[in-house]
Structures are given as structure tokens and as C-alpha cells.
Design a protein around this motif. Structure first.
Motif, PDB file in Angstrom:
ATOM      1  N   LYS A 300       0.992  -1.068   0.037  1.00  0.00           N
ATOM      2  CA  LYS A 300      -0.371  -0.227  -0.011  1.00  0.00           C
ATOM      3  C   LYS A 300       0.953   1.570  -0.101  1.00  0.00           C
ATOM      4  O   LYS A 300       2.220   1.058   0.008  1.00  0.00           O
ATOM      5  N   GLY A 483      -4.255   2.105   0.136  1.00  0.00           N
ATOM      6  CA  GLY A 483      -4.530   1.766  -2.083  1.00  0.00           C
ATOM      7  C   GLY A 483      -4.579   2.634  -2.445  1.00  0.00           C
ATOM      8  O   GLY A 483      -5.324   3.646  -1.762  1.00  0.00           O
ATOM      9  N   ASP A 491      -7.074  -1.625   3.483  1.00  0.00           N
ATOM     10  CA  ASP A 491      -6.636  -0.959   4.101  1.00  0.00           C
ATOM     11  C   ASP A 491      -6.844  -0.716   5.526  1.00  0.00           C
ATOM     12  O   ASP A 491      -7.368  -1.382   5.872  1.00  0.00           O
TER      13      ASP A 491
END
Length: 528
Positions: A300, A483, A491
Motif C-alpha cells: 500500500k 491503497g 487497508d
């Protein structure tokens, strides 16, 4: 290569030739070399080259970044051969445990200096040659994987359109400093599960505490690979495809609805629902745990670092009350409406310069809705392209608040969504916070699980390590990862902070990309 990367490479090079210095000094004395020369980095390997009568150009190969490490290790092995040490275990000890092995043989009066003629007269079997070559290759690859870089493949579309599914990356371990494995006893080249047998690839007989050499903090907006924080507990049946905490929460919500009419007290209802859910999940599944370094790797963008305060307002990310950096390739879902005489098609959008993907098991970027209405996943640049088409209007899709999956999963006190979230402060090492009913849910897991404290709540009070606590001082830095594909990313908005000990490395370079053939335009592209 950054200055920090170069600094780390140089320090590791120095450690390789300096750590065995004490034992090497004893061996130098036996070989008639002044002992003080063993303590001077690289002067000691120069003396090995001379006494072993090795071609002198090998000395200079040591100064090639990374590759030079293995030349230095090889020279240490050549040194022990001068003392009649030709067994495989002797060479393995010299290569991997020189700091212990060299003093052991250096102080052993039975170990005598035999000189280069003994080496010249010793003949290896063919089998031994193959074993040595194979072991050297494994050791070299393992050291590179641990200390320098690791290959990684993008499995999902959470970072679209910055990173695409089946992009193959190199992840730099030098950027934030090499992390020493928690579980050093593991089968090489396998992350946590062996193929075919599906058994563990590691053992926790030896479990090392978190250690990072030459640490450098993650920088805001870096693209980072890290171990999935919520992957500490999982089910053997589903692994991380359906995380344990998601299964538990789903069952808890089911129990809550079933018991809602039977238990009037809300606090009691939630407590009983939680207990019943845990009993059911632990009965229906095989529960297992993984150490930090063996949890799934996620990738990420680090949108906030330790000490930052984040907030998302109608899909706009704010960091410290300022609009955050948005990657030009970050995508967000928009509701696109057109007039009756304007029809959008995938082919037409692609011709206009909009990249659309439709990955297996995920929502496509282009979703026709009712007449003249579409849901499209777009970058900011692609939004500007669509705005120029006559008859097109766009509005950012905003998810409603109250999603129970959103961190910290405490809808009784906090109602957030992926598009309206926070404000939330990111924990910073050494900083003390007040523990309040409003923030306990946000920081409980960091204090209890990541920082390994005993946590209890009794009679409205918090006890940490059996002591009543109203404050807490954090021991690690934490990061907030999201993300670039904002509506398609599991995330930090779902599972919270990423502790520094979970950070693997920085995504550095796309060395290969594949989609029904090689994506040549993405080859050797650096990641921003």
C-alpha cells in the motif's frame, strides 16, 4: 540507490570483515602475521589474499556493492583451509558463524598452520564440489533476500492504477534498514507454507525479538510492502483469503441480531454476542497464529507517518489539516451521468485514454447502471478527460458512515466510513496519550497486541500489566497505509495501524509485467 542504501551496504561490508577480527587475530599469529592487522577492515582480507596466494584481483572485487559481501565470506573460508579445515561443516561455520568459529579454532592449540601447499594438495570429490556450489547459491540468495531486495508480485487491484495485477516488483530491504527475521530457522525461498504438504515452512524453536539494522523511518507517500497486521491469527481452512477477525465479526453480528430481542441491556448483549461468536468460530475452524515475519505481505501507500493526524472528508484525504498527496495514478469511483444522446462504452473510453481493467474476482472499472448512468473507477487525469465530453457530469461516490467493518469496528462509539473517517492520530514512539472512552477502541490493539502488554478493562477502568492506567507511552512508530485504488482496497481504514516491526521494505522497481503477454511499457519502471 539512495545515500541511506549505500550507507547500509558499506556498514554490512565492514561488519563481515570486522566481526571475526578477534579470532582472526589468533589465526594470524599462528600464520606469522602481526595480530593487529586482523583488526583493520579490509587490510585483514588483503593479508588473507597474500598468505593464501590467491590472485590479488579478488581483493578488489570485495568493493562491488552486495556481490563483494560474498567475496569477503569466501576469503574467510580460504583462511581456515590454511589450517587443514576442509570439511563442509568447517566451511559453513567460517561463512556463517565466523565470529564464534574463528576464536574457537584460533585458541585451540591442536590447530596448526599448514599453509597454501596443504590447500593445493587437498582434492575435493565431485559430490562435494556440487554440494559446496549449491549451498553457496542458497546462502547468497538468502542473504540478498533478507538484506537487499526481494521479488514480489501484485496479486490484487488495490493499488490500481499505480500498480497492476501481475506486476513483478523488486522490494528494497535497504530503504528502511534490513529487518532480522523473527524466525531464522526456515526453509529458504518459501514464505510461510510449504507447497504440496501445506505445512509450516518455519519453526519457532528460535524466536528473535524485533531488530532492524541501520533503521530509517518510512517516509510519507512511499509505496511500502509490510506484513499484514491482522494476520497474527487466522483459520487454517481459509488463511488470509477471509481473515479471522472478519469471520469473527460476521458471526458476532449474527449472534447480536439473534439475541437482540432476548437481552435488554446493550452492554450485556454485546458481551454475550462476542463470547458466543468466539466459541462458534473456534469450534468450526482450526485457529492458528503466525509470527510477524511470516504474515502475508501487503503493499500500500504510506499516506501518514507516526505523529500525523489523518481525516477523510467526503473522499478527500487530509493529513495534519492539509490535503494529502494524491498519486496521479490513484483511482476513485465516480457516478457518471450523461444526457440521453451520449452513450459511454468501454471501447470509447479506452480510445479517449482511460485505462479500464476487469480483473477476475473483482469489480470492473466500468459498470453500466441505469439508463445513462455509470459507475467508473477513474484517476484525476481521467476525470478531466471525461469532463471534456459533452453531456457528461461526474460526482464522487461517497460510502455512507456506520460500516461495521471500518476501523476500529466500534459502531457503538465511532461511526466512520471509507470516505468519511477520523480525525485519528497515528501513534508515535515515546509519545504519551490519555486513554479515554472515545479513543480506547482505536489504540487498544496497538497497546495489547503489537506492544505485547496485558490489557484488562474492569468496572470502567483500564489495567495495563495489572496496573490501573489512564495514559500510555508508545514503544514503536506506526504508519497509516492506503491503497491508491481507494474504493477497492482493504487497508488501514479496515484494520488500523501498521507497526514499524511489520515493515518489510519499499517497492522500488517493476522488472516484469504480464497481462496475456508482456506489458513492455511497464518494464523497468520505478515506483512512485
Amino acid at each position: 540507490m539512495s545515500l541511506h542504501d549505500l550507507f547500509v551496504i558499506i556498514l554490512i561490508s565492514l561488519l563481515i570483515v570486522e566481526l571475526p577480527a578477534f579470532g582472526l587475530a589468533k589465526l594470524f599469529e599462528k600464520a606469522g602475521i602481526p595480530a593487529w592487522k586482523a583488526w583493520v577492515p579490509f587490510y585483514n582480507t588483503w593479508e588473507i589474499v597474500k598468505v593464501a596466494k590467491i590472485r590479488r584481483h579478488w581483493f578488489y572485487w570485495q568493493f562491488i556493492p552486495v556481490a563483494g559481501w560474498f567475496i569477503s565470506i569466501w576469503l574467510l573460508v580460504e583462511m581456515v583451509k590454511l589450517f587443514g579445515k576442509f570439511r563442509f561443516l568447517d566451511h559453513a561455520a567460517a561463512a556463517l558463524l565466523s565470529v564464534l568459529y574463528f576464536p574457537m579454532i584460533g585458541m585451540n592449540p591442536k590447530v596448526k598452520y599448514l599453509g597454501p601447499e596443504a590447500v593445493k594438495n587437498h582434492k575435493k570429490t565431485t559430490l562435494r564440489e556440487w554440494i559446496d556450489a549449491g549451498v553457496f547459491a542458497v546462502v547468497a540468495a538468502t542473504l540478498i533476500r533478507v538484506f537487499v531486495f526481494e521479488a514480489y508480485t501484485i496479486p490484487t487491484g488495490s493499488m490500481e492504477k499505480t500498480l497492476l495485477v501481475n506486476d513483478f516488483l523488486f522490494v528494497s530491504k535497504l530503504s528502511y534498514g534490513p529487518r532480522i527475521p523473527n524466525t531464522p530457522l526456515a526453509i529458504p525461498f518459501v514464505h510461510h507454507t510449504l507447497p504440496v504438504t501445506h505445512s509450516k515452512s518455519y519453526t519457532e524453536i528460535i524466536h528473535l525479538p524485533y531488530t532492524r539494522w541501520f533503521a530509517s523511518p518510512v517516509k510519507r507517500n512511499d509505496v511500502v510492502v509490510f506484513n499484514f497486521p491482522a494476520g497474527d491469527t487466522l483459520t487454517k481452512e481459509l488463511d488470509s483469503a477471509d481473515p479471522y477477525y472478519d469471520i469473527l465479526q460476521s458471526e458476532e453480528m449474527k449472534q447480536y441480531q439473534q439475541l437482540k430481542g432476548q437481552i435488554a441491556n446493550e452492554a450485556e448483549l454485546r458481551a454475550i454476542s462476542k463470547q458466543k461468536a468466539r466459541e462458534i468460530v473456534w469450534t468450526d475452524y482450526t485457529i492458528m497464529t503466525r509470527p510477524v515475519d511470516k504474515r502475508e505481505n501487503y503493499i500500500k501507500r504510506c499516506v501518514a507517518i507516526a505523529g500525523d493526524t489523518i481525516q477523510i472528508v467526503d473522499g478527500i484525504l487530509m493529513v495534519n489539516n492539509q490535503k494529502a498527496f494524491v498519486s496521479p495514478t490513484a483511482a476513485t469511483e465516480y457516478i457518471v451521468n450523461t444526457t440521453s444522446n451520449t452513450i459511454l462504452t468501454e471501447e470509447g473510453l479506452r480510445d479517449a485514454g482511460i485505462r479500464l481493467t476487469s480483473e477476475p474476482n473483482s469489480l470492473p472499472d466500468f459498470q453500466p447502471g441505469t439508463a445513462n448512468s455509470y459507475k467508473i473507477n477513474l484517476t484525476e487525469q481521467e476525470v478531466e478527460i471525461l469532463k471534456k465530453i459533452p453531456g457528461v457530469t461526474l460526482t464522487r461516490e461517497i460510502e455512507p458512515i456506520g460500516d461495521p467493518r471500518i476501523f476500529p469496528r466500534d459502531t457503538a462509539n465511532i461511526l466512520w466510513s471509507v470516505d468519511n473517517f477520523g480525525p485519528l492520530w497515528i501513534p508515535k514512539k515515546g509519545v504519551t496519550i490519555q486513554l479515554t472512552p472515545k479513543n480506547v477502541a482505536c489504540y487498544r490493539r496497538a497497546i495489547k497486541v503489537y506492544e505485547n502488554n496485558k490489557w484488562e478493562e474492569r468496572d470502567g477502568k483500564i489495567f495495563i500489566n495489572d496496573q490501573e492506567a489512564t495514559t500510555y507511552t508508545f514503544k514503536m512508530n506506526y504508519y497509516w497505509m492506503m491503497g491508491d485504488n481507494r474504493h477497492r482496497s482493504q487497508d488501514s481504514r479496515f484494520w488500523g495501524f501498521v507497526p514499524e516491526d511489520h515493515v518489510v521494505g519499499e517497492a522500488w522497481l517493476i522488472w516484469m509485467s504480464w497481462e496475456k503477454g508482456v506489458r513492455w511499457s511497464r518494464m523497468f519502471r520505478t515506483i512512485h
